[in-house]
Write an enzyme that holds these catalytic residues in place. Sequence first.
Site, short mmCIF file in Angstrom:
data_model
loop_
_atom_site.label_atom_id
_atom_site.label_comp_id
_atom_site.label_asym_id
_atom_site.label_seq_id
_atom_site.Cartn_x
_atom_site.Cartn_y
_atom_site.Cartn_z
N ARG A 46 0.77 -1.20 -0.12
CA ARG A 46 0.06 0.01 0.10
C ARG A 46 0.88 1.12 0.08
O ARG A 46 0.65 2.33 -0.80
CB ARG A 46 -0.99 -0.10 1.15
CG ARG A 46 -1.82 1.40 1.35
CD ARG A 46 -2.76 1.01 2.33
NE ARG A 46 -2.62 0.70 3.42
CZ ARG A 46 -1.59 1.22 4.64
NH1 ARG A 46 -1.12 2.34 4.63
NH2 ARG A 46 -1.50 0.36 5.55
N ASP A 170 -8.87 18.65 -14.04
CA ASP A 170 -9.00 17.32 -14.43
C ASP A 170 -8.71 17.47 -16.06
O ASP A 170 -9.10 18.09 -16.84
CB ASP A 170 -10.39 16.85 -14.53
CG ASP A 170 -10.61 15.75 -14.92
OD1 ASP A 170 -10.04 14.90 -15.85
OD2 ASP A 170 -11.56 14.74 -14.33
N LYS A 195 -8.94 6.18 -19.33
CA LYS A 195 -9.61 6.59 -20.47
C LYS A 195 -8.32 6.32 -21.50
O LYS A 195 -7.76 5.44 -21.74
CB LYS A 195 -10.09 7.97 -20.26
CG LYS A 195 -11.18 8.31 -19.34
CD LYS A 195 -12.27 7.17 -19.32
CE LYS A 195 -13.48 7.51 -18.58
NZ LYS A 195 -13.17 7.39 -17.12
#
Length: 378
Positions: A46, A170, A195
Site C-alpha cells: 500500500r 482534470d 481513459k
Amino acid sequence: MKFETRLIHGSHSIDPATGALSIPVYQTSTFAQKSVDHFGKYDYARSGNPTREALEEAIAALENGTHAFAFGSGMAAISSTLLLFQPGDHLVVCEDVYGGAFRVLTKLFSRWGLTVTFVDATSLDAIAGAIRPETKGIYLESPSNPLLKITDLAGAAELARSKGLITLVDNTFMTPYLQRPLDLGCDIVIHSGTKFLNGHSDVVCGFSVTKDRELAKRIGFIQNGFGAILGPQDCWLTLRGLKTLKVRLEESQSSAIRIANWLAAQPQVKKVHYPGLAEHPGFAVHNRQSSGPGAVLSFELESFELTKRLLEGVELAAFAVSLGGVESILSYPAKMSHAAMPPEERAARGISDTLVRFSVGLEAPEDLISDLGRFIAA
C-alpha cells in the site's frame, strides 16, 4: 527528447535487474526486511510497489510534474485529492463538471462541511466573483465533460495565485500529449487513467500529479493513509497502454475532426460541441493552451426519439459508459456520466436529453460516418 520518445524511453523503460524491456509485475503485498533499525525502500505494498512507482514516475514526467500518485479509479484520484481540503473550506468548481465529481462534492464532502459554488468557468470574472474568504481551491475541466467548454487555464491559475488558492484541473480529455496544465501555472492535474492513458478499456485507474513539493507530500500521505491505491497488475497494463498514447490519440483526433465537421453539416444535428470547430466559443483559447482538440466531442439531436434510435442502433460505436479506448464509444450523459446530477441541474447546464457524447476510436472514420449516417444523414 520529444514526447513520443519519452513515452517509450522514459524512466523505468528497462528493468535494471534483468534488462527486460517490460517492467515486472511485482505481485506482492509485503517485502522482507533485513534490519530492525533500517527498513528497505519498500515494506508494504500500500505504501509503495516498484511497478506502481514506475508508472507514477512515467506519468509525472509526461505532465512535467515531479510527483504522481496512482489510484484505483479516476474517482479515487479525485476524492483522495479533495482530502487536501477540510471542513469549512470552499471550492469554486466549473458548472458542467463530470457527474461523479459533482456527486462526491454534493453528496459526500458536503457532509463534513466542504462547500462548493458551481460557475461558468469560461468566464474568469465568474470565477473571481464566486471566491469567498473561505475559498481554498478552484476545480476545473478544460474541455469540460460533457459540453467541452473551455477555461483559460493560465488566467485561472494566475487568479488563484493572487488569492492564495490551489488550482486543480482534470486533464482526462486532453492527456499530457495535448495539454499540460502544470506548465500553465496550475497546481494539480487529475486524470481518469481508465481513459486515454491506458487506452484499451481494460483497466480502471486514476492519477494526481503535481510539481509542488509540499502538495506532493500531502497527497502522498493521503494516498498511503486512505489507501485507494492502484494494484500492480493494473499498473503494468497502464504502462503498456501508455506507450502508444501518441499514435492512438493522433489517429482518433484526426477522425474526430472529420466526424465533427460531418455532424455539423447534418440538419438533424442541432449543435456540435468540439473545440476543433472554428465556431466553438472557446476555439481561440483552446488553441492557445493545447496542441489539438482531442478525440471526444458531443452533439445534440433534434429529438429524443432520434437520440434513442441512434444509441440503440449503431453497430461500430459501443453504446457504453467511459471513453478513450481504441474502440469508439457513444455515451448518453443524462443517464450515464451525469446520472447523479438532478434533472434540473442538468437542464440548467445545458445537458439535455438529446445530448450524445462521442469518444472516437481507431476505426476508419468513413465507416463510423456511414454507421451514424444510417440515422442522421442529410
